[in-house]
Design a protein around this motif. Structure first.
Motif, PDB file in Angstrom:
ATOM      1  N   ILE A   9      30.187  63.280  46.605  1.00 13.13           N
ATOM      2  CA  ILE A   9      29.144  62.737  47.485  1.00 13.13           C
ATOM      3  C   ILE A   9      27.933  63.658  47.494  1.00 13.13           C
ATOM      4  N   GLY A  10      28.179  64.967  47.611  1.00 10.97           N
ATOM      5  CA  GLY A  10      27.077  65.928  47.631  1.00 10.97           C
ATOM      6  C   GLY A  10      26.281  65.914  46.343  1.00 10.97           C
ATOM      7  N   LEU A  11      26.966  65.916  45.210  1.00  9.22           N
ATOM      8  CA  LEU A  11      26.280  65.896  43.915  1.00  9.22           C
ATOM      9  C   LEU A  11      25.491  64.605  43.730  1.00  9.22           C
ATOM     10  N   ALA A  12      26.037  63.490  44.210  1.00 11.52           N
ATOM     11  CA  ALA A  12      25.350  62.199  44.082  1.00 11.52           C
ATOM     12  C   ALA A  12      24.048  62.197  44.890  1.00 11.52           C
ATOM     13  N   ILE A  13      24.092  62.730  46.096  1.00 17.10           N
ATOM     14  CA  ILE A  13      22.880  62.783  46.933  1.00 17.10           C
ATOM     15  C   ILE A  13      21.808  63.642  46.269  1.00 17.10           C
ATOM     16  N   LEU A  14      22.195  64.806  45.763  1.00 15.03           N
ATOM     17  CA  LEU A  14      21.228  65.699  45.125  1.00 15.03           C
ATOM     18  C   LEU A  14      20.668  65.081  43.843  1.00 15.03           C
ATOM     19  N   ALA A  15      21.527  64.396  43.075  1.00 17.39           N
ATOM     20  CA  ALA A  15      21.074  63.753  41.843  1.00 17.39           C
ATOM     21  C   ALA A  15      20.074  62.635  42.142  1.00 17.39           C
ATOM     22  N   LEU A  16      20.362  61.829  43.157  1.00 12.64           N
ATOM     23  CA  LEU A  16      19.443  60.752  43.540  1.00 12.64           C
ATOM     24  C   LEU A  16      18.110  61.323  44.013  1.00 12.64           C
ATOM     25  N   GLY A  17      18.161  62.442  44.704  1.00  9.93           N
ATOM     26  CA  GLY A  17      16.925  63.079  45.153  1.00  9.93           C
ATOM     27  C   GLY A  17      16.028  63.434  43.990  1.00  9.93           C
ATOM     28  N   TYR A  18      16.625  64.031  42.951  1.00 15.04           N
ATOM     29  CA  TYR A  18      15.809  64.432  41.797  1.00 15.04           C
ATOM     30  C   TYR A  18      15.370  63.237  40.960  1.00 15.04           C
ATOM     31  N   LEU A  19      16.282  62.304  40.734  1.00 17.70           N
ATOM     32  CA  LEU A  19      15.988  61.181  39.847  1.00 17.70           C
ATOM     33  C   LEU A  19      15.083  60.131  40.481  1.00 17.70           C
ATOM     34  N   VAL A  20      15.106  60.023  41.809  1.00 17.56           N
ATOM     35  CA  VAL A  20      14.331  58.967  42.483  1.00 17.56           C
ATOM     36  C   VAL A  20      13.190  59.545  43.327  1.00 17.56           C
ATOM     37  N   TYR A  21      13.535  60.351  44.344  1.00 15.96           N
ATOM     38  CA  TYR A  21      12.506  60.797  45.287  1.00 15.96           C
ATOM     39  C   TYR A  21      11.478  61.717  44.625  1.00 15.96           C
ATOM     40  N   SER A  22      11.941  62.619  43.767  1.00 13.49           N
ATOM     41  CA  SER A  22      10.974  63.530  43.143  1.00 13.49           C
ATOM     42  C   SER A  22      10.022  62.781  42.219  1.00 13.49           C
ATOM     43  N   LYS A  23      10.493  61.678  41.613  1.00 14.86           N
ATOM     44  CA  LYS A  23       9.602  60.873  40.771  1.00 14.86           C
ATOM     45  C   LYS A  23       8.521  60.201  41.611  1.00 14.86           C
ATOM     46  N   TYR A  24       8.920  59.751  42.810  1.00 18.96           N
ATOM     47  CA  TYR A  24       7.937  59.163  43.720  1.00 18.96           C
ATOM     48  C   TYR A  24       6.876  60.196  44.095  1.00 18.96           C
ATOM     49  N   LEU A  25       7.324  61.395  44.436  1.00 17.58           N
ATOM     50  CA  LEU A  25       6.375  62.453  44.801  1.00 17.58           C
ATOM     51  C   LEU A  25       5.441  62.779  43.636  1.00 17.58           C
ATOM     52  N   ALA A  26       5.995  62.868  42.440  1.00 10.40           N
ATOM     53  CA  ALA A  26       5.202  63.236  41.267  1.00 10.40           C
ATOM     54  C   ALA A  26       4.150  62.181  40.932  1.00 10.40           C
ATOM     55  N   LYS A  27       4.519  60.908  41.062  1.00 12.79           N
ATOM     56  CA  LYS A  27       3.616  59.832  40.648  1.00 12.79           C
ATOM     57  C   LYS A  27       2.667  59.384  41.747  1.00 12.79           C
ATOM     58  N   ARG A  28       3.166  59.260  42.982  1.00  8.63           N
ATOM     59  CA  ARG A  28       2.358  58.666  44.042  1.00  8.63           C
ATOM     60  C   ARG A  28       1.713  59.671  44.993  1.00  8.63           C
TER      61      ARG A  28
END
Length: 575
Positions: A9-28
């Motif tokens: 569960i912990g690894l999944a949350i951290l992976a989603l953060g990098y793969l999804v949220y960080s992309k949003y921050l980088a682009k938008r």
């Protein structure tokens, strides 16, 4: 609760953060652009400003920000149960630390590699900037003095870590020459470097180094502390490519492998009779020992590194921004660097929670607030690796102790360099030009003065450490304030900065007030800590007031002119 399920569960949350949220921050939000000329190219000097491969820079950034804090903080916080610690580490990394570290790196790159302290003058105001530097100075002084003492303690308590700790410096020097002078392939250099480091760990396990009670006229404690300060001074003066970058990079790879071994031990333990078992740590501990502070707000300052940390903003803007090759690399270096630290904090929670075998063991370790720490991580993780992977107990302990020492050592030498920058910035504010050698001398004198202020045992190094958590988090909130102002000026979405800013500032300020009263308790008053806490609180209040004014001004002022490349990107998005 199964430690394997907790890990997944912990690894999944951290992976989603990098793969999804960080992309949003980088682009938008940050709108990264490869065409933007970074300070490492614009101001190249071969010493501090050096264009760097993003993987090497990630290694420097990750190991510099990690230190021992993401081990100590979660270890202490488990006294309240594993659920609060787990949630703050995972969600804090994704929505707080990643955004903060990534943002501080971006902000500095967009301002010629200036530090957060210098940026505060531009975006908050000159009055707030001076007080901001005071908070930064105190925080770095804590890091240098405390980490020197922590490393010394580990070298004495785990003598098998001595050879790999100091041998890593030689490996780093060779890696730097191989990459920057001989232009050898990075993959080949990495493989050889990691093999050399683990060879040193095996050698250290076989040949522990125990100093005699008197060595060169000094106790082992004094000798190691002096050696660490001498090392830190030299490391802060050398060009980053010679030692700082290669040391942090190869350590980062080795440490990441150590985390893989730790997590792997948990998985393999599922299939071993004496391996992984249900976690014995309470999910939420309702029977905390007497003297344990309230979980709110203390959880949010006890776990700083591993969720969000002001020290990260200083590393992002102090050294990493000066080495970033392309602006788009900042997502990998900044956000994934925070994820790396989150992985270490998560690993600490699992190592202690799953490494302890019985509730009685856990209750004995957590019979008093603040007793658990690095040694608990080494002990619990060592048991996991022994039972899960079959590694000898001594070797498992050496691997984890070396991990902890190398993390702390990389933060120590980076702290020296950052504090040297701060001393020079303070000199500029009073029209006094301070050279790098003089500034380094000031850092050494102040750091050693604090460390030995209460005797040759180094007790002074931890003298003001109780203030680290609150000071660190207040620093993080002030960095988020600068990011919010920048985003509002550029008419971008400021809420990814404003929401963490509000939560972190309230919790850390609340904790600082709580500590202020505890330092003035009759019969056990500590007036030095009381005075320093007052300085930190007053400085933070004034900076916060200036920051709120800056945010209001930013909302009413015309939008900040965008760079040509930003205008092109905006047009592309509209199309």
């Amino acid at each position: 609760m199964s430690p394997v399920l907790l890990m997944v569960i912990g690894l999944a949350i951290l992976a989603l953060g990098y793969l999804v949220y960080s992309k949003y921050l980088a682009k938008r939000v940050y709108r990264l652009n490869d065409e933007f000329r970074t300070p490492s190219h614009e101001l190249t000097d071969g010493v501090d400003y050096v264009p760097t491969n993003k993987f090497i820079l990630w290694g420097h950034h990750f190991t510099s920000v990690a230190g021992a804090a993401p081990i100590v903080g979660p270890a202490v916080a488990l006294i309240w149960g594993w659920v609060p610690a787990f949630l703050w580490v995972t969600l804090g990394t994704v929505f707080f630390a990643g955004m903060h570290d990534f943002g501080a790196l971006w902000a500095s790159v967009r301002n010629k590699g200036q530090s957060i302290g210098a940026l505060s003058g531009r975006y908050i105001g000159k009055r707030g900037a001076g007080l901001f530097l005071i908070v930064i100075f105190i925080l770095l002084l804590m890091v240098i003095a405390a980490f020197a003492v922590v490393i010394t303690g580990l070298l004495i308590s785990t003598p098998t870590a001595v050879i790999p700790t100091w041998g890593a410096i030689g490996v780093a020097l060779l890696v730097g020459v191989a990459v920057y002078r001989l232009r050898m392939p990075l993959v080949a250099v990495t493989v050889v470097g990691v093999i050399a480091l683990y060879g040193l760990i095996v050698l250290g396990d076989a040949v522990p180094v125990v100093l005699p009670e008197t060595f060169l006229g000094m106790t082992p404690t004094v000798f190691w502390i002096l050696t660490l300060f001498i090392y830190g001074a030299f490391a802060s003066l050398l060009p980053v490519w010679v030692l700082l970058q290669p040391r942090d990079y190869i350590n980062g790879v080795q440490l990441f492998i150590g985390l893989i071994l730790l997590y792997g031990a948990v998985v393999v333990g599922m299939f071993v009779a004496d391996g992984a078992h249900d976690i014995v740590t309470p999910a939420i501990n309702m029977n905390v020992p007497e003297g344990t502070p309230s979980i709110v707000p203390l959880l949010f300052v006890t776990i700083a590194c591993g969720a969000i940390s002001g020290f990260h903003g200083m590393v992002s803007s102090g050294t990493s921004s000066k080495q970033l090759d392309k602006e788009t690399d900042s997502r990998f270096v900044g956000y994934f660097g925070a994820v790396g630290e989150g992985l270490l904090a998560l690993g600490t929670i699992i190592a202690i929670s799953a490494g302890l075998r019985t509730v009685a063991e856990w209750q004995e370790l957590y019979s008093k607030f603040g007793e658990a720490g690095v040694q608990s991580f080494v002990q619990g993780g060592g048991m996991l690796m022994e039972s899960g992977l079959g590694l000898p107990a001594s070797l498992s302990t050496t691997v984890l102790a070396t991990m902890a020492v190398l993390f702390a050592a990389t933060s120590l030498d980076t702290g020296f360099r950052l504090m040297r920058f701060v001393v020079q910035e303070m000199g500029e504010r009073v029209n006094l030009r301070i050279g790098k050698y003089t500034a380094t001398g000031v850092v050494v004198v102040l750091g050693m003065g604090l460390t030995f202020s209460q005797g040759l045992g180094g007790e002074g190094g931890l003298r003001i450490w109780p203030l680290f958590g609150t000071t660190n988090q207040l620093m993080a909130s002030l960095t988020l304030m600068i990011l919010a102002v920048m985003l509002i000026r550029k008419r971008r979405n400021p809420w990814p900065a404003l929401i963490p800013l509000a939560i972190v500032f309230v919790m850390s300020f609340w904790a600082a007030i709580d500590q202020l009263f505890s330092f003035a308790t009759p019969g056990s008053a500590d007036w030095l800590l009381f005075a320093i806490d007052c300085i930190i609180i007053v400085s933070s209040v004034f900076v916060a007031i200036e920051g709120i004014r800056a945010i209001i001004r930013a909302r009413s002022e015309p939008p900040e002119p965008e760079d040509a490349d930003e205008k092109i990107e905006a047009v592309r998005e509209e199309v």
